[in-house]
Motif scaffolding. Sequence first.
Motif, short mmCIF file in Angstrom:
data_model
loop_
_atom_site.label_atom_id
_atom_site.label_comp_id
_atom_site.label_asym_id
_atom_site.label_seq_id
_atom_site.Cartn_x
_atom_site.Cartn_y
_atom_site.Cartn_z
N CYS A 146 8.15 39.03 -74.65
CA CYS A 146 9.04 37.91 -74.37
C CYS A 146 9.86 38.29 -73.15
CB CYS A 146 9.93 37.63 -75.59
SG CYS A 146 10.88 36.11 -75.44
N HIS A 161 13.48 32.45 -71.59
CA HIS A 161 12.53 33.53 -71.92
C HIS A 161 11.17 32.89 -72.18
CE1 HIS A 161 16.24 35.78 -72.66
NE2 HIS A 161 15.51 36.85 -72.43
N GLN A 162 10.11 33.59 -71.80
CA GLN A 162 8.78 33.05 -72.04
C GLN A 162 7.77 34.18 -72.17
OE1 GLN A 162 8.14 30.58 -68.54
NE2 GLN A 162 6.83 32.13 -67.61
N TYR A 163 6.65 33.82 -72.78
CA TYR A 163 5.50 34.72 -72.86
C TYR A 163 4.26 33.86 -72.64
CZ TYR A 163 2.05 38.09 -74.41
OH TYR A 163 0.98 38.94 -74.46
N LYS A 186 4.90 30.16 -72.44
CA LYS A 186 5.47 29.45 -73.59
C LYS A 186 6.83 30.03 -73.94
CE LYS A 186 0.95 28.38 -75.37
NZ LYS A 186 -0.12 28.84 -76.21
N CYS A 239 9.93 31.67 -75.82
CA CYS A 239 10.00 32.67 -76.88
C CYS A 239 11.46 33.12 -77.02
CB CYS A 239 9.10 33.87 -76.57
SG CYS A 239 9.51 34.73 -75.05
N ARG A 240 11.72 33.84 -78.08
CA ARG A 240 13.05 34.41 -78.31
C ARG A 240 12.93 35.92 -78.32
NH1 ARG A 240 16.97 31.59 -82.22
NH2 ARG A 240 17.29 29.74 -80.96
#
Length: 162
Positions: A135, A151-153, A156, A158-159
């Motif tokens: 993330c 934030h992303q992964y 997409k 994310c937290r």
Amino acid sequence: MHRVIALAASIALLPAPAYAQSSLSPADRAAAFRAGGFKLAGKQWRACGDPGTPSYSPGTIETVRDLNGDGRPEAVITEGSTYCFGMTGMGYTIVSKQADATWKRITANQGIPTFLPTKGAGGWPDIEVGGPGFCFPVERWNGKQYVLNRHQYQGKPCRPQR
């Protein structure tokens, strides 16, 4: 076997080929490094203060391109060291050539920068800051500085784990 894995991991950390250094004149290269807070030590540009650990790699201009569409180049400078940058092993500094031909530091962080198609103020691209984990923070230019936007992964939301 460990040597092959280590080599593959180090190649994966490089955001762009190192040949980009040749696209700036020697004077612009030196000015870009200085604007980024680097000092010449022998033939190496250094900023992080690594005492000489085996993981250290000196400052390198990884890429030169116009990131914000103003017609002037930006340079992405990387430096490697687990001593200075922890498990990420790399830090980056972005400097920009100004209208008066001087260079200015825009941002610096530990991690691996990935420039995204989304943009902040002035056409500056969002930066996903990669490192260990799944993330990653994405920073956006607000007109004065890069600040955390999300934030992303893999694109997409994310937290991050706390």
